[in-house]
Design a protein around this motif. Structure first.
Motif, short mmCIF file in Angstrom:
data_model
loop_
_atom_site.label_atom_id
_atom_site.label_comp_id
_atom_site.label_asym_id
_atom_site.label_seq_id
_atom_site.Cartn_x
_atom_site.Cartn_y
_atom_site.Cartn_z
N ARG A 175 0.93 -0.58 -0.04
CA ARG A 175 -0.46 0.22 0.18
C ARG A 175 0.79 1.20 0.04
O ARG A 175 0.79 2.34 -1.03
N TRP A 213 3.72 1.17 -0.82
CA TRP A 213 4.19 1.59 -2.72
C TRP A 213 3.45 2.10 -3.45
O TRP A 213 3.76 3.29 -4.17
N LEU A 214 2.52 1.34 -3.36
CA LEU A 214 1.75 1.58 -4.58
C LEU A 214 1.01 3.11 -4.44
O LEU A 214 0.56 3.99 -5.82
N SER A 215 0.26 3.75 -3.21
CA SER A 215 0.39 5.07 -2.83
C SER A 215 1.36 6.51 -3.36
O SER A 215 1.02 7.19 -3.54
N THR A 258 1.15 4.77 -7.91
CA THR A 258 -0.39 5.22 -8.09
C THR A 258 -1.02 5.62 -7.53
O THR A 258 -1.94 5.55 -7.06
N TRP A 300 -3.79 3.30 -6.57
CA TRP A 300 -3.83 2.20 -5.77
C TRP A 300 -4.61 1.05 -5.00
O TRP A 300 -4.58 0.07 -4.84
N TRP A 321 -4.77 -1.79 -7.97
CA TRP A 321 -4.50 -3.53 -7.72
C TRP A 321 -4.35 -3.57 -6.53
O TRP A 321 -4.49 -4.85 -6.64
#
Length: 335
Positions: free
Chosen positions: A286, A288-290, A293, A297, A300
């Motif tokens: 979470r 990393w994705l935030s 993207t 996020w 994903w």
């Protein structure tokens, strides 16, 4: 009904085998301790992982062992968070005292509501637990004189842990504090889960009617494990309040129950460490994705959930038993 007897050598051997310390368990705790020294700038996210892991382990006790699906486990988390804040603000600022009081308060709520989950099927339990959490969230929002309402509860500070260790700006002592609580709670949960009591919970989960026929008091055992899980969830909520010096109605929001269920989907249920592995994976993913993207996020995370469902949770969790089985085969091949 008489209590089941676990006196045979076969049963005792099974209990000993299940309760044996695995290699990956030692690695987990060593890595958590080493992180204190090699990741000094990541103390805040490590603290978040430890709190979420404790919350997930508490849910795994009732979901993975007793088979009780709950959408309102955040009720105990939120009560623990608010009680810890109120104790620190009005009564006593020492964190361990607030932690114990918060856990006991959540345990009382768990005991009081455990009688409701004994009624009906899984769907009824889902709606009942969700309803309890929603009612508590609205109460926290409306009782502004006590909880601070939508603005949250603030204006309090925590004293040194056990009167000796101050919460520092970098979060090092806060992480160590959370890690110790997580370790002790997990060891207690492990002792409960991999004991004759835990085996009886597995029997209740598999077939409650047959378990009752062989003398397992299903009602008493479900009430007890649900109360213990509520105490541990209260500990997690209290740790969040104590490490941030703030608590708001967000601790009772539905997304927290959804997050902890997703953590167990990722890490697996029925062996406790799934909550820890899932918390590590979910929090890091979470985070990393935030960053990568920020607008998508959640897409994903949802895609990951679908992949886990399609591939199968059991296939991904086979690695836990692969190494011991492999070693046992090699040992058996020796002359």
């Amino acid at each position: 009904m008489p209590e089941p007897v676990f006196g045979s050598e076969q049963a005792q051997s099974l209990v000993r085998q299940r309760s044996r310390i695995r290699i990956y368990e030692v690695v987990v705790w060593l890595a958590a301790v080493i992180a204190i020294f090699v990741l000094p700038s990541k103390m805040l996210i490590l603290t978040e992982i430890a709190i979420l892991a404790l919350f997930a382990v508490s849910l795994d006790l009732v979901l993975g062992f007793a088979g009780i699906v709950s959408l309102g486990h955040t009720a105990f988390f939120g009560v623990g968070a608010y009680v810890a804040g109120l104790v620190a603000r009005h009564y006593y600022a020492e964190p361990v005292v607030g932690l114990v009081v918060a856990g006991l308060s959540s345990g009382l709520l768990g005991y009081a509501t455990s009688f409701l989950i004994l009624r009906g099927s899984d769907l009824t339990r889902l709606m009942t637990t969700l309803g309890i959490a929603l009612m508590l969230a609205e109460a926290a929002n409306q009782l502004g004189w006590l909880t601070g309402g939508a603005d949250g509860l603030s204006g309090f500070s925590l004293g040194p842990i056990l009167g000796m260790f101050e919460f520092d700006l970098w979060g090092r002592n806060g992480y160590i504090y959370c890690l110790v609580v997580l370790f002790v709670s997990t060891m207690i949960a492990r002792r409960i889960a991999f004991s004759p009591f835990g085996l009886s919970l597995k029997a209740i989960k598999a077939n409650p009617v047959r378990a009752a026929m062989v003398g397992v008091p299903a009602r008493r055992r479900i009430i007890l494990v649900y109360t213990i899980a509520a105490i541990m969830a209260g500990f997690a909520g209290a740790l969040l309040t104590q490490t941030t010096s703030f608590v708001s109605p967000d601790v009772l929001a539905f997304h927290r129950s959804a997050d902890v269920l997703l953590v167990l989907v990722i890490g697996g249920t029925g062996y406790l460490y799934g909550g820890i592995f899932g918390a590590i994976a979910f929090t890091l993913l979470r985070d990393w994705l935030s960053v990568v993207t920020p607008q998508y996020w959640m897409f994903w995370i949802g895609l990951l959930l679908i992949i886990l469902v399609l591939v199968g949770r059991n296939r991904l969790s086979n690695w836990i038993d692969f190494l011991p089985e492999r070693l046992s085969r090699l040992k058996g091949m020796k002359p």
